[in-house]
Design a protein around this motif. Structure first.
Motif, short mmCIF file in Angstrom:
data_model
loop_
_atom_site.label_atom_id
_atom_site.label_comp_id
_atom_site.label_asym_id
_atom_site.label_seq_id
_atom_site.Cartn_x
_atom_site.Cartn_y
_atom_site.Cartn_z
N GLU A 299 28.73 -13.18 -14.29
CA GLU A 299 29.93 -13.80 -13.74
C GLU A 299 30.39 -13.09 -12.47
OE1 GLU A 299 32.08 -16.32 -14.91
OE2 GLU A 299 30.64 -16.96 -16.42
N SER A 300 30.06 -11.81 -12.34
CA SER A 300 30.50 -11.06 -11.16
C SER A 300 29.48 -11.08 -10.03
CB SER A 300 30.80 -9.60 -11.55
OG SER A 300 29.63 -8.99 -12.07
N ASP A 301 28.35 -11.77 -10.23
CA ASP A 301 27.32 -11.89 -9.20
C ASP A 301 27.76 -12.94 -8.18
OD1 ASP A 301 25.07 -12.74 -7.71
OD2 ASP A 301 23.71 -12.04 -9.26
N SER A 302 28.07 -12.51 -6.95
CA SER A 302 28.63 -13.43 -5.96
C SER A 302 27.66 -14.55 -5.60
CB SER A 302 29.03 -12.66 -4.70
OG SER A 302 27.93 -11.98 -4.15
N ASN A 303 26.37 -14.25 -5.51
CA ASN A 303 25.39 -15.30 -5.18
C ASN A 303 25.32 -16.35 -6.27
OD1 ASN A 303 24.64 -14.11 -2.72
ND2 ASN A 303 23.10 -12.81 -3.71
N TRP A 304 25.34 -15.89 -7.53
CA TRP A 304 25.33 -16.83 -8.64
C TRP A 304 26.59 -17.69 -8.65
CZ3 TRP A 304 28.52 -17.43 -12.94
CH2 TRP A 304 28.03 -18.26 -13.94
N LYS A 305 27.74 -17.08 -8.38
CA LYS A 305 29.00 -17.82 -8.38
C LYS A 305 29.02 -18.87 -7.27
CE LYS A 305 32.89 -15.68 -9.17
NZ LYS A 305 34.00 -14.71 -9.11
N ILE A 306 28.48 -18.52 -6.10
CA ILE A 306 28.44 -19.47 -4.99
C ILE A 306 27.52 -20.65 -5.34
CG2 ILE A 306 27.59 -19.78 -2.62
CD1 ILE A 306 28.66 -16.94 -2.06
N LYS A 307 26.38 -20.35 -5.93
CA LYS A 307 25.45 -21.41 -6.33
C LYS A 307 26.09 -22.34 -7.35
CE LYS A 307 20.79 -22.07 -8.23
NZ LYS A 307 19.58 -21.38 -8.75
N ARG A 308 26.79 -21.76 -8.33
CA ARG A 308 27.46 -22.58 -9.34
C ARG A 308 28.57 -23.41 -8.73
NH1 ARG A 308 30.88 -19.78 -14.09
NH2 ARG A 308 32.10 -19.22 -12.24
N ALA A 309 29.34 -22.81 -7.80
CA ALA A 309 30.44 -23.54 -7.17
C ALA A 309 29.92 -24.73 -6.37
CB ALA A 309 31.23 -22.60 -6.27
#
Length: 485
Positions: free
Chosen positions: A179-189
Protein backbone atom coordinates in the motif's frame (compact mmCIF):
# COMPACT_ATOMS: atom_id res chain seq x y z
CA UNK A 1 -31.58 -19.93 21.18
CA UNK A 2 -28.19 -21.65 20.97
CA UNK A 3 -26.80 -21.87 17.44
CA UNK A 4 -25.89 -25.30 16.09
CA UNK A 5 -22.16 -26.00 16.39
CA UNK A 6 -20.65 -28.00 13.53
CA UNK A 7 -17.77 -27.91 11.09
CA UNK A 8 -19.19 -25.74 8.32
CA UNK A 9 -17.34 -25.74 5.00
CA UNK A 10 -15.50 -22.43 4.60
CA UNK A 11 -14.16 -21.23 1.25
CA UNK A 12 -11.52 -18.52 0.82
CA UNK A 13 -11.98 -16.62 -2.46
CA UNK A 14 -9.47 -14.30 -4.13
CA UNK A 15 -9.61 -12.43 -7.43
CA UNK A 16 -6.00 -12.58 -8.62
CA UNK A 17 -3.76 -11.62 -11.49
CA UNK A 18 -0.06 -12.49 -11.26
CA UNK A 19 0.76 -11.32 -7.71
CA UNK A 20 2.36 -14.64 -6.81
CA UNK A 21 4.19 -13.60 -3.63
CA UNK A 22 1.21 -11.64 -2.34
CA UNK A 23 -1.17 -14.53 -3.00
CA UNK A 24 1.13 -16.95 -1.18
CA UNK A 25 1.33 -14.61 1.81
CA UNK A 26 -2.45 -14.44 2.00
CA UNK A 27 -3.06 -18.16 1.60
CA UNK A 28 -0.41 -19.05 4.18
CA UNK A 29 -2.33 -17.02 6.75
CA UNK A 30 -5.62 -18.90 6.25
CA UNK A 31 -4.64 -22.33 4.92
CA UNK A 32 -5.24 -23.94 8.35
CA UNK A 33 -8.79 -22.63 8.73
CA UNK A 34 -10.38 -22.93 5.27
CA UNK A 35 -11.71 -26.06 3.58
CA UNK A 36 -11.55 -24.75 0.02
CA UNK A 37 -9.63 -22.08 -1.89
CA UNK A 38 -10.92 -20.54 -5.11
CA UNK A 39 -8.61 -18.28 -7.13
CA UNK A 40 -10.35 -16.42 -9.94
CA UNK A 41 -7.40 -15.67 -12.18
CA UNK A 42 -7.67 -12.77 -14.65
CA UNK A 43 -4.02 -13.04 -15.74
CA UNK A 44 -1.59 -15.67 -16.94
CA UNK A 45 -2.62 -19.04 -15.49
CA UNK A 46 0.94 -20.38 -15.70
CA UNK A 47 2.11 -17.66 -13.31
CA UNK A 48 0.13 -19.13 -10.41
CA UNK A 49 0.09 -22.81 -11.34
CA UNK A 50 2.60 -23.66 -8.61
CA UNK A 51 0.39 -21.93 -6.05
CA UNK A 52 -2.58 -24.01 -7.07
CA UNK A 53 -0.61 -27.17 -6.37
CA UNK A 54 0.97 -25.89 -3.15
CA UNK A 55 -2.34 -24.87 -1.59
CA UNK A 56 -4.62 -27.33 -3.41
CA UNK A 57 -6.53 -24.36 -4.74
CA UNK A 58 -9.05 -24.34 -7.53
CA UNK A 59 -7.91 -21.90 -10.22
CA UNK A 60 -10.62 -20.49 -12.46
CA UNK A 61 -9.37 -18.74 -15.59
CA UNK A 62 -11.47 -15.68 -16.33
CA UNK A 63 -11.17 -12.94 -18.94
CA UNK A 64 -11.02 -9.52 -17.30
CA UNK A 65 -14.16 -7.50 -18.07
CA UNK A 66 -13.07 -4.18 -16.53
CA UNK A 67 -15.24 -4.88 -13.51
CA UNK A 68 -14.37 -6.17 -10.06
CA UNK A 69 -18.05 -6.73 -9.36
CA UNK A 70 -18.36 -8.98 -12.42
CA UNK A 71 -15.19 -10.87 -11.46
CA UNK A 72 -16.42 -11.53 -7.92
CA UNK A 73 -19.77 -12.76 -9.20
CA UNK A 74 -17.96 -15.09 -11.60
CA UNK A 75 -15.93 -16.47 -8.69
CA UNK A 76 -19.08 -17.13 -6.64
CA UNK A 77 -20.25 -19.61 -9.26
CA UNK A 78 -17.32 -21.90 -8.42
CA UNK A 79 -17.67 -21.95 -4.63
CA UNK A 80 -18.90 -25.15 -2.97
CA UNK A 81 -18.47 -24.03 0.65
CA UNK A 82 -21.35 -23.01 2.90
CA UNK A 83 -19.56 -19.81 3.93
CA UNK A 84 -17.32 -17.49 1.92
CA UNK A 85 -14.33 -15.51 3.19
CA UNK A 86 -13.18 -12.81 0.74
CA UNK A 87 -9.54 -11.72 0.73
CA UNK A 88 -7.35 -9.74 -1.68
CA UNK A 89 -3.75 -10.63 -2.58
CA UNK A 90 -1.43 -9.37 0.15
CA UNK A 91 -4.05 -9.37 2.89
CA UNK A 92 -3.46 -11.58 5.91
CA UNK A 93 -5.21 -12.66 9.08
CA UNK A 94 -3.11 -13.20 12.21
CA UNK A 95 -3.05 -16.77 13.52
CA UNK A 96 -5.06 -15.97 16.66
CA UNK A 97 -7.75 -14.11 14.71
CA UNK A 98 -7.84 -16.86 12.09
CA UNK A 99 -8.46 -19.52 14.73
CA UNK A 100 -11.18 -17.40 16.34
CA UNK A 101 -12.78 -16.80 12.95
CA UNK A 102 -12.88 -20.53 12.26
CA UNK A 103 -14.49 -21.18 15.63
CA UNK A 104 -16.99 -18.39 14.96
CA UNK A 105 -17.99 -19.96 11.63
CA UNK A 106 -18.45 -23.34 13.30
CA UNK A 107 -20.51 -22.17 16.25
CA UNK A 108 -21.98 -18.68 15.92
CA UNK A 109 -22.82 -17.70 12.35
CA UNK A 110 -26.39 -16.96 11.32
CA UNK A 111 -27.40 -18.07 7.83
CA UNK A 112 -29.32 -14.81 7.35
CA UNK A 113 -26.43 -12.54 8.31
CA UNK A 114 -23.36 -11.20 6.51
CA UNK A 115 -20.39 -10.18 8.62
CA UNK A 116 -18.16 -7.11 8.52
CA UNK A 117 -14.45 -7.55 9.24
CA UNK A 118 -12.04 -4.71 9.90
CA UNK A 119 -9.56 -4.19 7.07
CA UNK A 120 -6.45 -2.27 8.14
CA UNK A 121 -3.95 -0.57 5.83
CA UNK A 122 -0.41 0.25 6.99
CA UNK A 123 0.43 3.80 7.99
CA UNK A 124 1.22 5.95 4.97
CA UNK A 125 4.20 8.36 4.98
CA UNK A 126 3.20 11.60 6.68
CA UNK A 127 0.02 10.11 8.14
CA UNK A 128 -0.61 10.15 11.89
CA UNK A 129 -1.74 6.55 12.01
CA UNK A 130 -2.79 3.49 10.07
CA UNK A 131 -6.33 3.42 8.67
CA UNK A 132 -9.05 0.82 8.72
CA UNK A 133 -12.54 0.24 7.37
CA UNK A 134 -15.29 -2.26 7.99
CA UNK A 135 -16.18 -4.37 4.93
CA UNK A 136 -18.44 -7.36 4.35
CA UNK A 137 -15.89 -10.15 3.98
CA UNK A 138 -17.77 -13.16 5.40
CA UNK A 139 -21.16 -14.24 4.18
CA UNK A 140 -23.19 -17.38 3.46
CA UNK A 141 -23.08 -18.96 0.01
CA UNK A 142 -26.51 -17.69 -0.96
CA UNK A 143 -27.62 -17.59 -4.62
CA UNK A 144 -29.11 -14.13 -4.23
CA UNK A 145 -25.86 -12.44 -3.18
CA UNK A 146 -24.31 -10.45 -6.01
CA UNK A 147 -21.73 -7.69 -6.27
CA UNK A 148 -22.47 -4.38 -7.97
CA UNK A 149 -19.99 -1.88 -9.40
CA UNK A 150 -16.93 -1.99 -11.62
CA UNK A 151 -14.87 -0.57 -8.77
CA UNK A 152 -15.62 -0.10 -5.08
CA UNK A 153 -17.91 -3.04 -5.63
CA UNK A 154 -20.23 -4.15 -2.82
CA UNK A 155 -23.02 -6.55 -1.93
CA UNK A 156 -25.11 -4.23 0.25
CA UNK A 157 -28.06 -3.96 -2.14
CA UNK A 158 -28.30 -7.70 -2.75
CA UNK A 159 -28.07 -8.45 0.98
CA UNK A 160 -31.05 -6.17 1.56
CA UNK A 161 -32.98 -7.87 -1.24
CA UNK A 162 -32.24 -11.24 0.37
CA UNK A 163 -33.52 -9.98 3.71
CA UNK A 164 -30.12 -10.40 5.35
CA UNK A 165 -28.79 -8.35 8.21
CA UNK A 166 -25.19 -7.13 8.58
CA UNK A 167 -23.15 -7.44 11.77
CA UNK A 168 -19.57 -6.51 12.68
CA UNK A 169 -17.19 -9.10 14.13
CA UNK A 170 -13.80 -8.41 15.80
CA UNK A 171 -11.51 -10.08 13.27
CA UNK A 172 -8.81 -8.05 11.55
CA UNK A 173 -7.62 -8.31 7.96
CA UNK A 174 -4.20 -6.69 7.62
CA UNK A 175 -3.13 -5.32 4.25
CA UNK A 176 0.39 -5.79 2.96
CA UNK A 177 2.92 -2.95 2.94
CA UNK A 178 2.54 -2.72 -0.84
CA UNK A 179 0.00 0.00 0.00
CA UNK A 180 2.94 2.34 0.58
CA UNK A 181 4.54 1.59 -2.81
CA UNK A 182 4.03 4.81 -4.80
CA UNK A 183 4.36 3.13 -8.21
CA UNK A 184 1.78 0.52 -7.28
CA UNK A 185 -0.59 3.19 -5.94
CA UNK A 186 -0.27 5.24 -9.14
CA UNK A 187 -0.97 2.18 -11.28
CA UNK A 188 -4.03 1.32 -9.19
CA UNK A 189 -5.29 4.92 -9.29
CA UNK A 190 -4.99 5.06 -13.08
CA UNK A 191 -6.90 1.77 -13.38
CA UNK A 192 -9.63 2.92 -10.99
CA UNK A 193 -10.09 6.23 -12.83
CA UNK A 194 -10.70 4.36 -16.10
CA UNK A 195 -13.18 2.00 -14.44
CA UNK A 196 -15.07 4.92 -12.91
CA UNK A 197 -15.25 6.72 -16.25
CA UNK A 198 -16.69 3.62 -17.86
CA UNK A 199 -19.27 3.07 -15.15
CA UNK A 200 -20.35 6.72 -15.20
CA UNK A 201 -21.07 6.39 -18.93
CA UNK A 202 -23.26 3.37 -18.19
CA UNK A 203 -25.10 4.43 -15.03
CA UNK A 204 -24.44 8.14 -14.53
CA UNK A 205 -22.59 9.79 -11.63
CA UNK A 206 -23.06 8.70 -8.03
CA UNK A 207 -21.48 9.56 -4.69
CA UNK A 208 -19.64 6.21 -4.69
CA UNK A 209 -18.09 6.86 -8.10
CA UNK A 210 -17.21 10.48 -7.34
CA UNK A 211 -15.41 9.45 -4.14
CA UNK A 212 -13.51 6.76 -6.01
CA UNK A 213 -12.52 9.24 -8.73
CA UNK A 214 -11.50 11.79 -6.08
CA UNK A 215 -9.22 9.23 -4.45
CA UNK A 216 -7.73 8.25 -7.80
CA UNK A 217 -6.87 11.75 -9.02
CA UNK A 218 -5.63 12.69 -5.55
CA UNK A 219 -3.17 9.79 -5.71
CA UNK A 220 -2.15 11.14 -9.12
CA UNK A 221 -1.47 14.49 -7.40
CA UNK A 222 -4.33 16.39 -9.03
CA UNK A 223 -5.67 18.02 -5.88
CA UNK A 224 -7.84 20.57 -7.66
CA UNK A 225 -9.87 17.93 -9.48
CA UNK A 226 -9.90 15.73 -6.38
CA UNK A 227 -11.58 18.58 -4.50
CA UNK A 228 -14.12 18.96 -7.29
CA UNK A 229 -15.00 15.25 -7.27
CA UNK A 230 -15.33 15.13 -3.48
CA UNK A 231 -17.62 18.18 -3.55
CA UNK A 232 -19.76 16.48 -6.19
CA UNK A 233 -19.85 13.34 -4.03
CA UNK A 234 -21.07 15.42 -1.10
CA UNK A 235 -23.90 16.86 -3.21
CA UNK A 236 -24.89 13.46 -4.61
CA UNK A 237 -24.82 11.55 -1.31
CA UNK A 238 -27.74 10.99 0.99
CA UNK A 239 -27.79 13.44 3.89
CA UNK A 240 -26.05 11.94 6.93
CA UNK A 241 -24.79 8.90 5.04
CA UNK A 242 -21.37 7.28 5.28
CA UNK A 243 -20.71 8.46 1.72
CA UNK A 244 -21.34 12.07 2.73
CA UNK A 245 -18.97 11.71 5.67
CA UNK A 246 -16.30 10.19 3.45
CA UNK A 247 -16.76 13.01 0.94
CA UNK A 248 -16.15 15.55 3.72
CA UNK A 249 -12.97 13.69 4.69
CA UNK A 250 -11.86 13.89 1.07
CA UNK A 251 -12.55 17.62 0.83
CA UNK A 252 -10.45 18.27 3.93
CA UNK A 253 -7.47 16.28 2.64
CA UNK A 254 -7.67 17.88 -0.81
CA UNK A 255 -7.52 21.32 0.82
CA UNK A 256 -4.23 20.41 2.54
CA UNK A 257 -2.30 21.41 -0.58
CA UNK A 258 -3.78 24.91 -0.80
CA UNK A 259 -1.76 27.67 0.91
CA UNK A 260 -5.00 29.43 1.83
CA UNK A 261 -6.87 26.23 2.64
CA UNK A 262 -6.86 26.41 6.46
CA UNK A 263 -9.82 28.79 6.83
CA UNK A 264 -11.78 26.77 4.28
CA UNK A 265 -10.95 23.57 6.16
CA UNK A 266 -12.27 25.08 9.40
CA UNK A 267 -15.49 26.15 7.70
CA UNK A 268 -15.87 22.76 6.01
CA UNK A 269 -15.33 21.00 9.34
CA UNK A 270 -17.95 23.15 11.03
CA UNK A 271 -20.45 22.33 8.28
CA UNK A 272 -19.66 18.62 8.55
CA UNK A 273 -19.94 18.66 12.35
CA UNK A 274 -23.44 20.05 12.11
CA UNK A 275 -24.35 16.78 10.37
CA UNK A 276 -21.94 14.46 12.21
CA UNK A 277 -21.53 16.24 15.59
CA UNK A 278 -19.60 13.48 17.40
CA UNK A 279 -17.42 12.16 14.58
CA UNK A 280 -14.02 11.69 16.18
CA UNK A 281 -12.01 12.36 13.04
CA UNK A 282 -13.82 15.61 12.28
CA UNK A 283 -13.39 16.75 15.88
CA UNK A 284 -9.66 15.97 15.82
CA UNK A 285 -9.29 17.64 12.43
CA UNK A 286 -10.92 20.90 13.51
CA UNK A 287 -8.91 20.76 16.73
CA UNK A 288 -5.74 20.60 14.68
CA UNK A 289 -6.85 23.45 12.43
CA UNK A 290 -7.78 25.64 15.41
CA UNK A 291 -4.47 24.81 17.09
CA UNK A 292 -2.64 25.97 13.94
CA UNK A 293 -4.55 29.25 14.13
CA UNK A 294 -3.54 29.71 17.78
CA UNK A 295 -7.04 29.12 19.19
CA UNK A 296 -5.79 26.73 21.86
CA UNK A 297 -8.85 26.76 24.14
CA UNK A 298 -11.18 25.95 21.25
CA UNK A 299 -8.78 23.29 19.99
CA UNK A 300 -8.60 21.76 23.44
CA UNK A 301 -12.39 21.56 23.65
CA UNK A 302 -12.54 19.80 20.27
CA UNK A 303 -9.94 17.23 21.32
CA UNK A 304 -11.68 16.71 24.65
CA UNK A 305 -15.01 16.03 22.94
CA UNK A 306 -13.32 13.62 20.53
CA UNK A 307 -11.61 11.78 23.39
CA UNK A 308 -14.61 11.54 25.70
CA UNK A 309 -17.50 11.24 23.24
CA UNK A 310 -16.05 10.70 19.77
CA UNK A 311 -17.52 8.10 17.44
CA UNK A 312 -16.26 6.44 14.27
CA UNK A 313 -18.16 5.14 11.26
CA UNK A 314 -17.00 1.65 10.28
CA UNK A 315 -18.22 2.15 6.71
CA UNK A 316 -15.56 4.79 6.03
CA UNK A 317 -11.77 4.65 6.17
CA UNK A 318 -10.78 5.98 9.57
CA UNK A 319 -7.65 6.19 11.72
CA UNK A 320 -7.63 3.05 13.83
CA UNK A 321 -6.32 4.66 17.04
CA UNK A 322 -8.18 7.95 16.79
CA UNK A 323 -9.07 7.77 20.51
CA UNK A 324 -5.39 7.67 21.43
CA UNK A 325 -4.64 10.56 19.07
CA UNK A 326 -7.46 12.60 20.62
CA UNK A 327 -6.05 11.95 24.12
CA UNK A 328 -2.54 12.83 22.98
CA UNK A 329 -3.67 16.09 21.37
CA UNK A 330 -5.81 16.95 24.38
CA UNK A 331 -2.77 16.56 26.64
CA UNK A 332 -0.62 18.69 24.31
CA UNK A 333 -3.12 21.56 24.11
CA UNK A 334 -3.84 21.36 27.84
CA UNK A 335 -0.12 21.73 28.47
CA UNK A 336 0.06 24.58 25.95
CA UNK A 337 -2.54 26.61 27.89
CA UNK A 338 -0.45 26.29 31.05
CA UNK A 339 -2.19 23.40 32.79
CA UNK A 340 0.78 21.02 33.05
CA UNK A 341 -0.45 18.83 35.91
CA UNK A 342 -3.81 18.32 34.22
CA UNK A 343 -2.07 17.44 30.95
CA UNK A 344 -0.01 14.79 32.69
CA UNK A 345 -3.08 13.39 34.41
CA UNK A 346 -4.88 13.14 31.06
CA UNK A 347 -1.99 11.11 29.65
CA UNK A 348 -1.84 8.75 32.61
CA UNK A 349 -5.60 8.17 32.59
CA UNK A 350 -5.57 7.57 28.83
CA UNK A 351 -2.78 5.06 29.24
CA UNK A 352 -4.90 3.14 31.76
CA UNK A 353 -7.66 2.98 29.13
CA UNK A 354 -5.18 2.06 26.34
CA UNK A 355 -2.38 0.15 28.13
CA UNK A 356 -0.87 -1.11 24.87
CA UNK A 357 -0.66 2.32 23.25
CA UNK A 358 2.92 2.96 22.18
CA UNK A 359 1.99 6.52 21.21
CA UNK A 360 0.74 7.45 24.68
CA UNK A 361 3.52 5.63 26.51
CA UNK A 362 6.16 7.46 24.49
CA UNK A 363 4.43 10.72 25.35
CA UNK A 364 4.48 9.82 29.06
CA UNK A 365 8.20 8.98 28.75
CA UNK A 366 8.85 12.36 27.17
CA UNK A 367 6.90 14.09 29.95
CA UNK A 368 9.02 12.39 32.61
CA UNK A 369 12.19 13.27 30.70
CA UNK A 370 11.18 16.92 30.41
CA UNK A 371 10.92 17.12 34.20
CA UNK A 372 14.17 15.21 34.75
CA UNK A 373 12.43 12.15 36.17
CA UNK A 374 14.80 9.58 34.74
CA UNK A 375 13.76 6.60 36.84
CA UNK A 376 10.08 7.10 36.10
CA UNK A 377 10.87 7.40 32.40
CA UNK A 378 12.85 4.15 32.46
CA UNK A 379 9.97 2.35 34.21
CA UNK A 380 7.62 3.40 31.40
CA UNK A 381 10.22 2.52 28.77
CA UNK A 382 10.37 -1.02 30.14
CA UNK A 383 6.64 -1.35 29.43
CA UNK A 384 7.10 -0.83 25.69
CA UNK A 385 6.62 -3.96 23.53
CA UNK A 386 9.51 -6.41 23.65
CA UNK A 387 10.04 -6.04 19.91
CA UNK A 388 10.22 -2.23 20.06
CA UNK A 389 13.09 -1.22 17.71
CA UNK A 390 16.45 -0.18 19.20
CA UNK A 391 15.13 -0.24 22.75
CA UNK A 392 18.61 -0.12 24.33
CA UNK A 393 19.65 2.94 22.34
CA UNK A 394 16.39 4.59 23.41
CA UNK A 395 17.25 3.74 27.02
CA UNK A 396 20.56 5.57 26.59
CA UNK A 397 18.72 8.52 25.00
CA UNK A 398 16.32 8.70 27.95
CA UNK A 399 19.21 8.85 30.40
CA UNK A 400 20.92 11.59 28.42
CA UNK A 401 17.75 13.56 27.78
CA UNK A 402 16.85 13.51 31.49
CA UNK A 403 20.22 15.12 32.24
CA UNK A 404 19.85 17.60 29.38
CA UNK A 405 16.45 18.69 30.68
CA UNK A 406 18.30 19.86 33.81
CA UNK A 407 20.86 21.64 31.58
CA UNK A 408 23.57 19.19 32.60
CA UNK A 409 24.86 19.32 29.03
CA UNK A 410 28.32 17.79 29.52
CA UNK A 411 26.99 14.71 31.33
CA UNK A 412 24.08 14.36 28.86
CA UNK A 413 26.13 14.35 25.70
CA UNK A 414 27.79 10.87 25.94
CA UNK A 415 24.44 9.13 26.46
CA UNK A 416 22.75 10.99 23.61
CA UNK A 417 25.71 10.60 21.28
CA UNK A 418 25.86 6.87 21.97
CA UNK A 419 22.14 6.51 21.25
CA UNK A 420 22.47 8.48 18.01
CA UNK A 421 25.45 6.44 16.82
CA UNK A 422 23.63 3.22 17.66
CA UNK A 423 20.94 4.29 15.20
CA UNK A 424 18.29 5.81 17.45
CA UNK A 425 16.22 8.26 15.44
CA UNK A 426 13.50 8.73 18.01
CA UNK A 427 12.30 12.35 18.25
CA UNK A 428 13.29 12.29 21.93
CA UNK A 429 16.88 11.45 21.03
CA UNK A 430 17.11 13.88 18.11
CA UNK A 431 15.48 16.75 19.99
CA UNK A 432 17.69 16.55 23.07
CA UNK A 433 20.88 15.66 21.20
CA UNK A 434 20.51 18.70 18.91
CA UNK A 435 19.68 20.90 21.90
CA UNK A 436 22.68 19.61 23.86
CA UNK A 437 25.06 20.14 20.95
CA UNK A 438 23.81 23.69 20.44
CA UNK A 439 24.19 24.42 24.15
CA UNK A 440 27.80 23.20 23.98
CA UNK A 441 28.48 25.45 20.98
CA UNK A 442 28.67 22.68 18.39
CA UNK A 443 26.27 24.38 16.01
CA UNK A 444 27.17 22.59 12.79
CA UNK A 445 26.75 19.18 14.36
CA UNK A 446 23.42 20.30 15.82
CA UNK A 447 22.34 21.45 12.38
CA UNK A 448 23.36 18.06 10.93
CA UNK A 449 21.20 16.20 13.46
CA UNK A 450 18.19 18.41 12.69
CA UNK A 451 18.70 17.98 8.95
CA UNK A 452 18.79 14.20 9.40
CA UNK A 453 15.56 14.42 11.38
CA UNK A 454 13.89 16.50 8.68
CA UNK A 455 15.01 14.11 5.95
CA UNK A 456 13.50 11.19 7.83
CA UNK A 457 10.26 12.98 8.71
CA UNK A 458 9.61 15.65 6.11
CA UNK A 459 6.08 16.30 7.39
CA UNK A 460 7.28 17.24 10.88
CA UNK A 461 7.77 20.96 11.55
CA UNK A 462 9.66 20.51 14.84
CA UNK A 463 13.16 20.25 13.25
CA UNK A 464 12.54 23.59 11.50
CA UNK A 465 11.33 25.19 14.72
CA UNK A 466 14.34 23.90 16.67
CA UNK A 467 16.69 25.15 13.98
CA UNK A 468 15.28 28.64 14.33
CA UNK A 469 15.24 28.47 18.13
CA UNK A 470 18.62 26.87 18.71
CA UNK A 471 20.65 28.23 15.84
CA UNK A 472 18.81 31.38 14.88
CA UNK A 473 18.90 30.36 11.23
CA UNK A 474 16.45 29.71 8.40
CA UNK A 475 14.47 26.53 8.20
CA UNK A 476 16.14 23.34 7.09
CA UNK A 477 16.34 23.39 3.31
CA UNK A 478 16.39 20.05 1.55
CA UNK A 479 17.08 19.35 -2.08
CA UNK A 480 14.18 18.07 -4.14
CA UNK A 481 15.89 14.68 -4.30
CA UNK A 482 15.82 14.22 -0.52
CA UNK A 483 13.50 11.53 0.76
CA UNK A 484 12.37 10.52 4.20
CA UNK A 485 14.31 7.56 5.50
Amino acid sequence: MTKESRNRKLTAVLVVNEETDLIRETLNSVRQIVDEIVLLNTGNTNAISSLASEFQARVVAHAWQDSFGEARNAALAHVTGEWILWLDPGETIAAEDAASLRQFVNSQVDIMTAYVLLVRAPQAPGAIGSEQIGQVRLHPNHPGIRYEGRVRENVIQSLAECGMSIEAVPFLVQRNGIESDSNWKIKRASRDAKLVEREIKETGPSARLMICMGEAVQTLNDQANALMFYEQACRLSEHGSAEMLEAFYGILTALDSRPDGLDTQIQTCMTALEIFPLDAQLLCAIGGYLQSKGHLDLARRSFETAYKHGQINLETWHIDDIDEIAASCLAITTHAVGREEEAERILMEALVDCPRSVRLRRQVIETHVKHGRRQEAIVELDKLPSDYPKIESLRSAVRGASLASKENWVAARPYLEAAYRQGSREPLCLRWYATTLAALGELEMSREVLTTWKERDSHNSEPDELLRTLLGGPTVRLSTSSKAG
